[in-house]
Design an enzyme around this catalytic site. Structure first.
Site, short mmCIF file in Angstrom:
data_model
loop_
_atom_site.label_atom_id
_atom_site.label_comp_id
_atom_site.label_asym_id
_atom_site.label_seq_id
_atom_site.Cartn_x
_atom_site.Cartn_y
_atom_site.Cartn_z
N ARG A 43 -13.50 5.20 9.94
CA ARG A 43 -12.40 5.99 9.62
C ARG A 43 -12.01 7.01 10.52
O ARG A 43 -10.89 7.28 10.87
CB ARG A 43 -12.47 6.40 8.36
N HIS A 89 -6.36 -3.44 6.62
CA HIS A 89 -6.81 -2.03 6.14
C HIS A 89 -7.30 -1.81 4.64
O HIS A 89 -6.42 -1.79 3.80
CB HIS A 89 -6.01 -0.61 6.68
N TYR A 132 11.97 5.46 2.29
CA TYR A 132 13.16 5.97 2.91
C TYR A 132 13.42 6.06 4.44
O TYR A 132 14.24 6.43 5.01
CB TYR A 132 13.26 7.56 2.24
#
Length: 837
Positions: A43, A89, A132
């Site tokens: 990570r 993931h 968006y």
């Protein structure tokens, strides 16, 4: 701690209860270590080879797999996030989207890897929701993922073992150094500064071809970080510490200049901020400082940033306060000056390590060598397989009638395959390929095509075998590919590197002392004595003034090298006087010497590392660059100008208007620009050097002085497609054959198609006396013989010995020993030169 266990298919009353005793400390230690390793490896820390964390690597790989190339339409960011989360993931969508947003922000990465469409946030605000925004791969991401289908890296299973993903990307770009990284793991963290791609690749290429290169040699190519936000790095000792040990720190400063914001009030205009600092944060800290009385002399602070002009913070200064002193207070108490701590921690072979510059470059170089070797092996194997099939098909076409008879007389496909192998001595793949052959391939033209393909395959196989069989050729191939990447994606340096910040000033006499732990700085006097001095301009764009005229403008022969030791201009003036800045547009802009920072006294040549970037004093138009400093005194000698199209002109300094801040000194034709200027008398020699290595010098007396609007006269006759690369002046008698300590000519040749600032070139230093003079408007004599791959001079200079060269960040570049041959070839340079002086 006790753990209960029972057998479910046996009645409880018939089974004795089993209890397992486990030590709590051992259990917690083992669980914590597993968690820590997962955070470090999966990570938080990047891989030193491709500079990516697992989530970033998975995003780029999935976008490549989805075909989201730069020439394809954008897709919703939510779709990319969903694909990455569902296939690769095993974490939340927020973490994936945050990582993708950062890879699309030009203010976060020096070379963005994702092309974002929509609101991807700013330094002060977060991005819009993924539903968006839209995204696709940036062009640089193609270099990170290229050749993934050619077995260049190992693939590993995904989280549920149903799919595979690359353990590392091919990474043709040194992403870890270029874009930097930040992350917090368990017990360790990483924080790496971005760098310039062209500089990093130049250092890597040097390391490829010289595996034993030292850190000092690499620092000639990578002088310091290059931040996405630009600005200035003040003090480079911490940077060098980080390059040596992997840990260090440096200070970053905003780019600011003082100008008139109203007819009666001066202000500080900030155009670049330190890395990761936003304008809203700066304005907030300014307001807090004014309210707490830490800052004085500030009338207002406005954020006039827009998409057309970029960042623009205007800080108005109250009347009666020194703007330079106010700026120093802003540096002290606001984020206009910030610190950056370097901690180069990355994964090497799965283990976290702290790496210096040489180690970081070595890991990437070794990775690229492995990628190119594996790619060559894969391509060789594919070419050999194809050649095997082509040779079998050529055998079939030669005896096509017999092949058809064998196939028609066979009972089934298996029998036909067996008989073809026996009759024509074919292999299993060749026989299968012939059985699948279409009849249209049996034409005469197809046979010609197959023979041509066979010959091409043989050549390609030989080239690949040569690469795999010769380590030096393999390294040369890797180096050439690195150069191609730098030429394709490289951009000029944005961050200015300064050894020191110069003097510190207070806002006004009598201002309160700072409440921090820093020592109080001496007050900046409002009345400065009008003493003689020099105004100096370095080749890297720094301007300053000396304390007096008693200073050596050039280092003595054999003196040690220093930063910014090449001067682009020097004018004798006074502290309260004015000088002119000549630009390539043929315009002189007036500058007050009082606005220039003063240099500390020195016994040798002045060191301009504490100078001020000229861009903070003058706002130049797009494509306009500074040529030199000129005197605006009425009694100054005439000014000689040379243009790229070979025009020469002399203009008197008395022509300078007394009531204007800028004025033209030559009427330029379309496409022409000024390349050089010098104050001259009739006895001086004017020197032109063109891109095709022609040198012409003639007496300045042959050029009559003209008025400002005049366009000059013919100086040198240029061949088609050529331009002037240097114009200057030398004292009379410089071409005397017996003048052993006379001037020299330096020429640097390279390729005209190379990206500016990327090629080192080959240089030659020759006494000026070896070049005979010719009349004005003639073609001159040859000054340099080009080697293979060279077709033009991209840098030249004529002036007093010893000649010195400098790089883009002011670092010295060694020149070869003088060569008596006028038209000889040059010697390769160790680093790309910016200027010679």
């Amino acid at each position: 701690m006790a753990r209960r266990s029972s057998t479910p298919d046996v009645p409880p009353e018939d089974v004795a209860e089993r209890i397992v005793d486990i030590d709590v400390a051992t259990e917690m230690e083992g669980s914590f270590l597993e968690y820590a390793y997962s955070v470090i490896y999966s990570r938080a820390l990047p891989d030193a080879r491709d500079g990516l964390k697992p989530v970033q690597r998975r995003i780029l790989f999935q976008m490549s797999d989805m075909g989201l190339r730069p020439d394809r339409p954008f897709v919703k960011s939510a779709r990319v996030v969903g694909e990455v989360m569902g296939k690769l993931h095993p974490h939340g969508d927020t973490a994936i989207y945050d990582a993708m947003v950062r890879m699309a922000q030009p203010f976060s990465l020096r070379l963005p890897l994702v092309d974002g469409h929509g609101n991807f946030g700013s330094l002060d605000d977060g991005p819009a929701a993924p539903r968006y925004t839209e995204a696709r791969m940036a062009p640089s991401a193609l270099a990170m993922t290229q050749s993934l289908d050619e077995d260049v890296v190992d693939f590993v299973p995904n989280y549920d073992n149903k799919l595979t993903q690359p353990g590392v990307l091919p990474a043709a770009i040194p992403n870890l150094l270029v874009n930097g990284a930040s992350g917090i793991a368990v017990g360790m963290a990483t924080n790496m500064a971005p760098h310039n791609l062209v500089e990093v690749v130049a250092a890597a290429r040097h390391l490829v071809l010289h595996p034993e290169a030292t850190l000092d040699e690499l620092l000639r190519f990578v002088p310091g970080p290059d931040l996405p936000s630009g600005g200035k790095i003040v003090g480079l000792e911490g940077v060098r510490d980080a390059y040596r040990t992997g840990r260090g720190a440096f200070r970053t400063r905003a780019t600011a200049r003082i100008e008139n914001v109203t007819p009666r009030r001066k202000g500080i205009v900030v155009t670049e901020l330190p890395y990761t600092v936003g304008p809203e944060k700066v304005i907030e800290k300014i307001k807090e400082g004014v309210q707490s009385k830490k800052l004085s002399g500030i009338a207002d602070a406005l954020d006039l940033t827009d998409r057309q002009h970029g960042l623009r913070l205007v800080i108005e200064v109250k009347t009666g306060f020194n703007p330079e002193a106010v700026l120093e207070q802003l540096y002290r108490y606001t984020p206009l000056e910030d610190s950056f701590s370097i901690n180069n921690v990355a994964l090497v072979e799965g283990q976290p390590r702290t790496l210096g510059l040489r180690e970081l470059l070595q890991v990437w170089v070794d990775h690229r060598i492995s990628v190119v070797r594996r790619r060559s092996q894969f391509r060789l194997r594919k070419k050999q397989e194809r050649l095997h099939l082509v040779e079998g098909l050529l055998i079939a076409i030669v005896d096509i009638d017999e092949v058809i008879q064998v196939i028609r007389s066979s009972d089934d496909a298996d029998a036909a395959r067996t008989r073809l192998r026996q009759v024509f001595d074919l292999s299993e793949p060749q026989a299968e390929y012939i059985l699948e052959l279409r009849l249209r391939r049996l034409t005469k033209f197809s046979r010609i095509e197959l023979e041509k393909e066979r010959d091409e395959l043989l050549e390609e196989i030989a080239a690949l075998q040569a690469i795999l069989g010769d380590e030096s050729l393999l390294r040369t191939t890797v180096s050439d590919e690195m150069a191609e990447v730098a030429a394709t994606y490289g951009t000029p340096r944005r961050t200015i590197l300064l050894e020191s910040a110069g003097g510190v000033a207070t806002a006004a006499e009598g201002a309160p002392a700072p409440r921090s732990g820093r020592a109080a700085a001496p007050a900046l006097s409002l009345e400065i004595e009008d003493s003689p001095c020099y105004a100096l301009l370095s080749a890297t764009g720094l301007i300053a003034r000396t304390g007096s005229t008693d200073v050596a403008l050039r280092p003595a022969p054999g003196a040690g090298r220093s930063k910014h030791d090449v001067l682009a201009g020097a004018v004798a003036t006074s502290v309260r006087g004015e000088v002119g800045v000549l630009t390539s547009r043929g315009v002189v802009r007036r500058v007050s010497v009082l606005d220039l920072p003063g240099l500390p006294p020195t016994d040798g040549a002045p060191n301009l590392s504490g100078g001020l970037p000229l861009s903070e004093l003058l706002a130049l138009d797009k494509g306009e660059r500074v040529v030199s400093l000129v005197s605006v005194a009425p009694d100054a000698p005439t000014l000689a100008l040379g243009t790229a199209q070979g025009v020469v002109k002399r203009v008197t300094s008395g022509e300078a208007p007394a009531n204007r801040d800028s004025w033209e000194v030559i009427g330029l034709k379309d496409g022409d620009e000024v390349v050089g200027a010098a104050a001259v008398t009739d006895d001086d020699e004017l020197v032109f050097i063109s891109s095709d290595a022609a040198l012409l010098h003639f007496a300045a007396a042959s050029v009559r002085p003209q008025g400002r609007p005049a366009g000059g006269m013919a100086g040198i006759k240029l061949a088609a497609g050529q331009r002037v690369v240097h114009f200057g002046a030398l004292p009379a008698g410089s071409d005397a054959a017996d003048d052993a300590e006379g001037p020299v000519v330096v020429t640097v040749a390279g390729s005209s198609t190379a990206l500016p600032g990327t090629q080192t070139g080959s240089a030659k230093v020759t006494p000026f006396s070896r070049y005979p003079g010719k009349g004005r408007a003639t073609g001159g004599v040859r000054a340099h013989r080009f080697l293979k791959g060279e077709d033009a001079l991209f840098l030249a200079w004529a002036g007093p010995a010893p000649a010195r060269a400098t790089g883009s960040a002011g670092q010295p570049v060694d020149l070869p020993e003088p060569d008596e041959r006028r038209d000889g070839s040059g010697q390769p340079l160790a680093a790309p030169p910016l200027a010679i002086g």
